[in-house]
Write a protein that holds these residues in place. Structure first.
Motif, PDB file in Angstrom:
ATOM      1  N   TRP A 336     -11.866 100.321  45.704  1.00 49.06           N
ATOM      2  CA  TRP A 336     -11.236 100.335  47.033  1.00 49.06           C
ATOM      3  C   TRP A 336      -9.773 100.700  46.839  1.00 49.06           C
ATOM      4  O   TRP A 336      -9.020  99.976  46.194  1.00 49.06           O
ATOM      5  N   ARG A 337      -9.354 101.824  47.404  1.00 47.03           N
ATOM      6  CA  ARG A 337      -7.999 102.325  47.230  1.00 47.03           C
ATOM      7  C   ARG A 337      -7.153 101.946  48.442  1.00 47.03           C
ATOM      8  O   ARG A 337      -7.439 102.367  49.564  1.00 47.03           O
ATOM      9  N   VAL A 338      -6.109 101.150  48.209  1.00 46.60           N
ATOM     10  CA  VAL A 338      -5.248 100.634  49.272  1.00 46.60           C
ATOM     11  C   VAL A 338      -3.835 101.182  49.063  1.00 46.60           C
ATOM     12  O   VAL A 338      -3.132 100.737  48.154  1.00 46.60           O
ATOM     13  N   PRO A 339      -3.383 102.155  49.865  1.00 40.73           N
ATOM     14  CA  PRO A 339      -2.025 102.679  49.709  1.00 40.73           C
ATOM     15  C   PRO A 339      -0.983 101.611  50.047  1.00 40.73           C
ATOM     16  O   PRO A 339      -0.979 101.054  51.140  1.00 40.73           O
ATOM     17  N   LEU A 340      -0.089 101.320  49.103  1.00 37.28           N
ATOM     18  CA  LEU A 340       0.979 100.342  49.304  1.00 37.28           C
ATOM     19  C   LEU A 340       2.288 100.893  48.738  1.00 37.28           C
ATOM     20  O   LEU A 340       2.819 100.373  47.753  1.00 37.28           O
ATOM     21  N   PRO A 341       2.834 101.962  49.321  1.00 37.06           N
ATOM     22  CA  PRO A 341       4.089 102.513  48.807  1.00 37.06           C
ATOM     23  C   PRO A 341       5.202 101.477  48.887  1.00 37.06           C
ATOM     24  O   PRO A 341       5.333 100.742  49.872  1.00 37.06           O
ATOM     25  N   GLY A 342       5.998 101.415  47.842  1.00 41.50           N
ATOM     26  CA  GLY A 342       7.101 100.462  47.817  1.00 41.50           C
ATOM     27  C   GLY A 342       6.739  99.116  47.237  1.00 41.50           C
ATOM     28  O   GLY A 342       7.618  98.292  46.987  1.00 41.50           O
ATOM     29  N   ALA A 343       5.454  98.855  47.009  1.00 43.63           N
ATOM     30  CA  ALA A 343       5.041  97.555  46.463  1.00 43.63           C
ATOM     31  C   ALA A 343       5.341  97.481  44.972  1.00 43.63           C
ATOM     32  O   ALA A 343       5.293  98.478  44.262  1.00 43.63           O
ATOM     33  N   LEU A 350      -3.894  88.786  45.315  1.00 47.07           N
ATOM     34  CA  LEU A 350      -5.220  89.250  45.703  1.00 47.07           C
ATOM     35  C   LEU A 350      -6.203  88.098  45.555  1.00 47.07           C
ATOM     36  O   LEU A 350      -6.371  87.559  44.468  1.00 47.07           O
ATOM     37  N   VAL A 351      -6.846  87.706  46.666  1.00 53.44           N
ATOM     38  CA  VAL A 351      -7.812  86.609  46.650  1.00 53.44           C
ATOM     39  C   VAL A 351      -9.027  87.010  47.481  1.00 53.44           C
ATOM     40  O   VAL A 351      -8.882  87.495  48.613  1.00 53.44           O
ATOM     41  N   LEU A 359      -4.740  89.878  50.989  1.00 55.23           N
ATOM     42  CA  LEU A 359      -3.770  90.709  50.280  1.00 55.23           C
ATOM     43  C   LEU A 359      -2.363  90.221  50.588  1.00 55.23           C
ATOM     44  O   LEU A 359      -1.996  90.054  51.750  1.00 55.23           O
ATOM     45  N   THR A 360      -1.573  89.992  49.542  1.00 52.52           N
ATOM     46  CA  THR A 360      -0.185  89.569  49.695  1.00 52.52           C
ATOM     47  C   THR A 360       0.708  90.599  49.029  1.00 52.52           C
ATOM     48  O   THR A 360       0.482  90.987  47.881  1.00 52.52           O
ATOM     49  N   VAL A 361       1.730  91.048  49.775  1.00 57.34           N
ATOM     50  CA  VAL A 361       2.732  91.983  49.253  1.00 57.34           C
ATOM     51  C   VAL A 361       4.100  91.397  49.583  1.00 57.34           C
ATOM     52  O   VAL A 361       4.555  91.467  50.722  1.00 57.34           O
ATOM     53  N   GLY A 362       4.728  90.779  48.599  1.00 58.15           N
ATOM     54  CA  GLY A 362       6.023  90.143  48.846  1.00 58.15           C
ATOM     55  C   GLY A 362       5.895  89.083  49.922  1.00 58.15           C
ATOM     56  O   GLY A 362       5.058  88.177  49.827  1.00 58.15           O
ATOM     57  N   PRO A 363       6.681  89.186  51.019  1.00 56.21           N
ATOM     58  CA  PRO A 363       6.620  88.164  52.074  1.00 56.21           C
ATOM     59  C   PRO A 363       5.491  88.389  53.076  1.00 56.21           C
ATOM     60  O   PRO A 363       5.348  87.610  54.019  1.00 56.21           O
ATOM     61  N   PHE A 364       4.690  89.439  52.899  1.00 56.22           N
ATOM     62  CA  PHE A 364       3.681  89.800  53.887  1.00 56.22           C
ATOM     63  C   PHE A 364       2.280  89.491  53.362  1.00 56.22           C
ATOM     64  O   PHE A 364       2.008  89.630  52.174  1.00 56.22           O
ATOM     65  N   ASP A 386       1.271 104.202  41.053  1.00 55.86           N
ATOM     66  CA  ASP A 386       1.858 105.211  41.943  1.00 55.86           C
ATOM     67  C   ASP A 386       1.776 104.806  43.411  1.00 55.86           C
ATOM     68  O   ASP A 386       1.418 105.610  44.292  1.00 55.86           O
ATOM     69  N   GLY A 387       2.121 103.550  43.697  1.00 57.38           N
ATOM     70  CA  GLY A 387       2.138 103.089  45.083  1.00 57.38           C
ATOM     71  C   GLY A 387       0.774 102.899  45.703  1.00 57.38           C
ATOM     72  O   GLY A 387       0.646 102.874  46.927  1.00 57.38           O
ATOM     73  N   GLU A 388      -0.255 102.733  44.887  1.00 61.80           N
ATOM     74  CA  GLU A 388      -1.601 102.531  45.403  1.00 61.80           C
ATOM     75  C   GLU A 388      -2.285 101.407  44.631  1.00 61.80           C
ATOM     76  O   GLU A 388      -2.315 101.419  43.398  1.00 61.80           O
ATOM     77  N   LEU A 389      -2.818 100.443  45.377  1.00 64.28           N
ATOM     78  CA  LEU A 389      -3.574  99.354  44.776  1.00 64.28           C
ATOM     79  C   LEU A 389      -5.034  99.771  44.693  1.00 64.28           C
ATOM     80  O   LEU A 389      -5.647 100.153  45.701  1.00 64.28           O
ATOM     81  N   ARG A 390      -5.600  99.697  43.497  1.00 60.51           N
ATOM     82  CA  ARG A 390      -7.002 100.051  43.296  1.00 60.51           C
ATOM     83  C   ARG A 390      -7.765  98.795  42.870  1.00 60.51           C
ATOM     84  O   ARG A 390      -7.551  98.268  41.777  1.00 60.51           O
TER      85      ARG A 390
END
Length: 404
Positions: A336-343, A350-351, A359-364, A386-390
Motif C-alpha cells: 500500500w503506497r501512501v504519499p507523505l511528502p515532507g514526512a 503505524l498501528v 497513521l501518525t505523522v508528527g502531530p497529525f 522519497d516522501g512515500e510510505l510503503r
C-alpha cells in the motif's frame, strides 16, 4: 394542409443560469504570517473580477471593514465574520432547551446566556457550522480564513473523525431493530438507547457529511501563507505531510511580506538578503507566489489590492491516490503506497486495528479503513522512501481465497 409535426422543439439551454461548481480556498499558515490579510486580498481580487465571493473569517476588524473605493472596482466579497462565543452559547442553550424535561426531572438549574463561556476547542465547531452554511450558498468562490496551520489541519480532519465516533458508538443498523428493543432490553437487563438518540446522531452525521463533502470536493484546496524566515521551510514540510495524510491538495505557497531585493539602507538590504535565502528554500519545494511588504499594515481595500494576492486556479490538482500494488508473484506481499511528502521517519507511527490503519505523522493522526484486499492480510513491514510510505501486507492463508 399543415405539415406533419415531427416533434416539439426543445428549448435552448439557459447558459446564463449555469454556474460552475464552487471553488473553495482554505487559507492557513503559521501564526503571524498574515493569512487573514492574504485571504481578504484574495477574496477582494476575485470579487473585483466579477465573481460572486464569500469570505469566511474570524478576524473581527480586517481591512475589508474599512471604507474607501468607489465605482466598478468597489465590488467586494460578502463577509461572514465568525463569532465562536455566540455559536457556543447558541449550541448549549439549544441543547438545554431540548433536554429541558429531563433536566427539570433531575432538579437541575438552567444556565443563562450571560454565564456561558466558550470551552477550548469550541471554535472548531463554529468553523464547521459556517463551512456547512457556506456550502449551501450560490457562490463562485469561498475563501475560508482558517486558524493557524496545525489547528487548521485538525479542523479539516474533524468531520471524518466525528463521523467515525458516531458510527462506533451508535451504529445506524442497530436502530433497525426498534421492534425488538423491548425484548432486547429485558434480555440485557438494561434500557436500550431511545429513538431520539439515534435521530440526533443521524442529524449530526448529515451535518458533518455536508462539511466533509465540501472539504473533499474537486474544487477545494489549501493555500499556505508563510513569511520567508527560518521557520518557513519547516512549516511547509509540516503542512505537506499533514495535508497529504488527509488527502488535501495544496496550492502554490504564498510568501508574504517580501522585502525589495535592493535597498540603499544597509539594514534593510541585509534583512532582504536573508529573506531571499529562505525564499530559495521554498522554491526548491515547489511553486511560490510572492506578496510584497507594503511598509505598513494593510488597512483599507485599496491596500489589499496593492498586495496582488494570486487568484485561485480554475481547479486544483487532485491529491494523489493511495494505490495497492500486487507483489505476490515476486515478494509474496501486497504494498500500500501512501504519499507523505515532507514526512520524516522518526515522526511516523503505524498501528493496525482490525480493518483500520492508524497513521501518525508528527502531530497529525488519521484512522483510515483498509482496502478490502488488505483486510485479509497482516502487516509485514513498512518503509519511508522519497516522501512515500510503503506498507507491506502478507496475505493470511486462512482468509485469502485459494486459487486452483
Amino acid at each position: 394542409m399543415a405539415a406533419p409535426r415531427t416533434g416539439a422543439a426543445r428549448p435552448a439551454p439557459d447558459t446564463a443560469r449555469y454556474r460552475a461548481p464552487m471553488r473553495t480556498l482554505l487559507v492557513t499558515g503559521p501564526g503571524g504570517a498574515g493569512r487573514s490579510t492574504v485571504a481578504a486580498a484574495t477574496a477582494l481580487g476575485a470579487a473585483r473580477e466579477g465573481r460572486k465571493v464569500l469570505l469566511l473569517t474570524a478576524d473581527p476588524a480586517g481591512a475589508l471593514a474599512a471604507g474607501g473605493d468607489d465605482g466598478p472596482a468597489a465590488r467586494r466579497p460578502a463577509v461572514h465574520r465568525l463569532d465562536p462565543a455566540a455559536h457556543f452559547r447558541g449550541e448549549v442553550l439549544a441543547l438545554q432547551s431540548h433536554a429541558a424535561p429531563a433536566l427539570e426531572l433531575l432538579g437541575a438549574a438552567p444556565l443563562d446566556d450571560d454565564e456561558l463561556t466558550p470551552l477550548p476547542g469550541s471554535a472548531h465547531f463554529a468553523y464547521l457550522a459556517a463551512l456547512r452554511e457556506a456550502a449551501r450558498g450560490d457562490w463562485d468562490l469561498l475563501v475560508a480564513d482558517l486558524p493557524p496551520l496545525r489547528d487548521a489541519i485538525a479542523l479539516l480532519a474533524l468531520p471524518e473523525q466525528l463521523r467515525r465516533y458516531l458510527r462506533r458508538l451508535l451504529p445506524p443498523e442497530r436502530q433497525a431493530a426498534r421492534a425488538l428493543r423491548p425484548m432486547l432490553a429485558q434480555l440485557a437487563g438494561v434500557p436500550m438507547p431511545a429513538d431520539g438518540l439515534y435521530e440526533a446522531a443521524a442529524r449530526r452525521d448529515a451535518e458533518l457529511a455536508a462539511v466533509q463533502d465540501l472539504i473533499d470536493a474537486p474544487g477545494t484546496s489549501v493555500r499556505l501563507v508563510v513569511e520567508p524566515g527560518p521557520a518557513a521551510a519547516d512549516a511547509l514540510r509540516t503542512a505537506r505531510a499533514g495535508l497529504a495524510l488527509h488527502r488535501l491538495p495544496l496550492d502554490p505557497v504564498v510568501a508574504n511580506r517580501v522585502l525589495p531585493a535592493t535597498s540603499p539602507d544597509p539594514w534593510l538590504a541585509a534583512l532582504a538578503a536573508r529573506q531571499q535565502t529562505h525564499l530559495k528554500e521554498l522554491y526548491e519545494d515547489g511553486a511560490v507566489h510572492e506578496v510584497p511588504h507594503l511598509g505598513r499594515d494593510p488597512r483599507t481595500p485599496d491596500d489589499l489590492a496593492l498586495l496582488g494576492a494570486p487568484a485561485p486556479a480554475a481547479a486544483p490538482a487532485p491529491a494523489p491516490e493511495w494505490p495497492v500494488e500486487d507483489h505476490r508473484g515476486t515478494d509474496g506481499v501486497l504494498v500500500w503506497r501512501v504519499p507523505l511528502p515532507g514526512a520524516a521517519k522518526p515522526d511516523l507511527g503505524l498501528v493496525r486495528r482490525g480493518d483500520e490503519l492508524v497513521l501518525t505523522v508528527g502531530p497529525f493522526r488519521r484512522v483510515t479503513p483498509l482496502p478490502s484486499a488488505l483486510r485479509r492480510c497482516a502487516v509485514a513491514g513498512a518503509a519511508l522512501r522519497d516522501g512515500e510510505l510503503r506498507v507491506r501486507f502478507a496475505p493470511d492463508p486462512g482468509l485469502w481465497p485459494r486459487t486452483p
